[in-house]
Structures are given as C-alpha cells and as structure tokens.
Design an enzyme around this catalytic site. Structure first.
Site, PDB file in Angstrom:
ATOM      1  CE  LYS A 153      51.888  36.075  47.598  1.00  0.00           C
ATOM      2  NZ  LYS A 153      52.344  37.493  48.162  1.00  0.00           N
ATOM      3  NE  ARG A 184      47.330  39.119  43.909  1.00  0.00           N
ATOM      4  CZ  ARG A 184      48.605  38.786  43.762  1.00  0.00           C
ATOM      5  NH1 ARG A 184      48.725  37.527  43.512  1.00  0.00           N
ATOM      6  NH2 ARG A 184      49.476  39.485  44.061  1.00  0.00           N
ATOM      7  NE  ARG A 207      60.540  40.762  44.760  1.00  0.00           N
ATOM      8  CZ  ARG A 207      59.142  40.404  44.873  1.00  0.00           C
ATOM      9  NH1 ARG A 207      58.799  39.414  45.570  1.00  0.00           N
ATOM     10  NH2 ARG A 207      58.316  41.302  44.548  1.00  0.00           N
ATOM     11  NE  ARG A 265      57.734  40.401  40.652  1.00  0.00           N
ATOM     12  CZ  ARG A 265      56.949  39.973  41.535  1.00  0.00           C
ATOM     13  NH1 ARG A 265      57.361  38.846  42.237  1.00  0.00           N
ATOM     14  NH2 ARG A 265      55.508  40.517  41.705  1.00  0.00           N
ATOM     15  NE  ARG A 296      53.151  44.067  43.409  1.00  0.00           N
ATOM     16  CZ  ARG A 296      54.478  43.838  43.378  1.00  0.00           C
ATOM     17  NH1 ARG A 296      55.517  44.807  43.086  1.00  0.00           N
ATOM     18  NH2 ARG A 296      54.923  42.611  44.215  1.00  0.00           N
TER      19      ARG A 296
END
Ligand code: AP5
Ligand code: MG
Length: 211
Positions: free
Chosen positions: A13, A88, A122, A152, A163
C-alpha cells in the site's frame, strides 16, 4: 479522485501510494504513519496507539475515525487523496461514508505466504519511502533523501503474525463491502515488481478516469 487503498500488511500500500502521489498528485494519508508520528512526538494519541500497534491490534475506532475526519477537513485534499490503512473494519468504512465521498477502493491482492518475508525484510525511511533488504545491496540510506533506513518496531515476526490475523478477521470483509458498492478495483500485487504492479494500477485507473 478519492481512493481507499486496501491490502494486507506488506501488500504494498505504502509503496504504491508513493508512486500514485508522484504520477497523479493524490495526497497520501496513512493512518499508520500518523500514529507513528504521534508515537515519536510523545502525544496522547501516540501513547494510546502504541500498545495496540505493538500488539498487532487495531487502535480504537473513535481515535482513528476522528483523526481521518479532521485530516479530510483540510483544504489540500480537494484535488484527490488516497487513504492508506483506513478504513480497517466495517465500522470505520460506514463512518467514512458519512463524511467522505470515495470513488474507488484499490485492493492490492497478495498471496499470504509472501507477506511475512516482505514485512520482516522491510527497511523504511522517515521520508516515507520503503525498501526491502533483498534489493538494497547493503545500502543503509534512502535513495530518495539520503536518510538513515530503519526497521519499524512492529515489523517483527510475532507482531506481524498478529497483524495478519487482524487483517483476515477485521479488514478483509471490506473487499465485499466495496464490491457491493461497485467501487472495487483489484490488482495482483504479488506477481511483479513494484513498478510492474504500478503499471497494472495505472492502466486500470486511467481507464476509469477516461470514463
Ligand atoms: P500500517 O502502517 O497501515 O501497516 P500495515 O497495514 O500493516 O501495512 P504495512 O505498512 O506493513 O504494509 P504496506 O502494505 O504499506 O506495504 P509496503 O508498501 O511497505 O498500520 C500499522 C498499525 O497501525 C496497525 O497494525 C494498527 O495497529 C494501526 N492502524 C493503522 N491504521 C489503523 C486503522 N485504520 N484503525 C486502527 N488501527 C490502525 O511494502 C512492504 C514490503 O514489501 C517493503 O519492503 C516493500 O519494498 C516490499 N514490496 C512492495 N511491493 C512489492 C512488490 N511488488 N514486489 C516485491 N516486494 C514488494
Ligand atoms: Mg504501509
């Protein structure tokens, strides 16, 4: 054009939002980024959000909806925006319909088995760019702004598993919500490179814009 960007954690996204902003000038509004900025700034919202984000759960709806409602009251969104990570769940989607006009829900569909590796590999920059270790060739700074790349806090295997579970149970039903409204546009986010995925998005969006 006002777009909801839908997709599992790691679907791309943020990656595609950055390309869409460069191509079309849409304003990128990421609730995750807003929460992380609040955590960094030590605000009350940040204090509330941190425990939920660390656990891979959704921050309470009343906090999240107010943030988005206030952001969409600003003038710069007049030429079009992308909501990344909002709504969400069904409650948020119904609330959004009360204060915004959404034209398209762009659903980035990625096979589940790719997501864990994408997220754990990431590396992000404070400017909003994100990379994957497999394509960084050892680089530790952002190719766009030179900032230092970091991982992160919620990109660890335990939080990622939570998640993904939250996504399946609470967010995935939004695919049917937007399908029923005739606004769903699905692209294959697991097959090609980020540029390849963007090419598919651009072709589909340009068709819609030309209508
Ligand atoms: P948020 O920040 O929204 O995180 P997320 O939804 O988990 O999504 P990610 O940012 O992890 O993934 P992405 O889809 O942006 O992927 P990316 O482009 O970076 O939310 C964080 C937390 O905040 C939530 O868990 C929740 O607690 C809270 N929150 C946020 N919004 C909320 C709301 N509305 N209500 C309540 N709580 C909320 O790409 C991932 C990786 O893959 C990168 O390394 C990238 O380089 C790579 N990649 C991308 N595309 C490709 C490709 N085509 N091929 C190969 N690699 C690719
Ligand atoms: Mg993101």
């Amino acid at each position: 054009m006002n777009i909801v960007l839908l997709g599992a954690p790691g679907a791309g996204k943020g990656t595609q939002a950055s390309k869409l902003a460069a191509e079309y000038g849409f304003i990128h509004i990421s609730t995750g980024d807003i929460f992380r900025a609040n955590i960094k700034g030590g605000t009350e919202i940040g204090k509330v959000a941190k425990s939920y984000i660390d656990a891979g759960k959704l921050v309470p709806d009343e906090v999240t909806c107010d943030i988005v409602k206030n952001r969409l009251a600003e003038k710069d969104i007049a030429s079009g925006y992308m909501l990344d990570g909002f709504p969400r769940n069904l409650f948020q989607a119904r609330e959004l319909d009360k204060f915004a006009r959404i034209d398209v829900c762009l659903n980035i569909d990625v096979p589940k088995e790719l997501l864990m590796d994408r997220i754990c590999g990431r590396r992000v920059c404070a400017c909003g760019e994100s990379y994957h270790v497999s394509t960084l060739n050892g680089a530790t700074t952002c190719a766009k702004c030179g900032g230092k790349l970091y991982r992160r806090d919620d990109d660890n295997p335990e939080t990622v598993a939570a998640r993904l579970d939250t996504y399946e149970k609470q967010t995935a039903p939004l695919i049917d919500y937007y399908k029923a409204q005739g606004k769903l546009l699905t692209v294959h986010g697991g097959k090609g490179s980020p540029d390849g995925v963007f090419a598919e998005i651009k072709a589909k969006l340009d068709k819609l814009i030309a209508k």
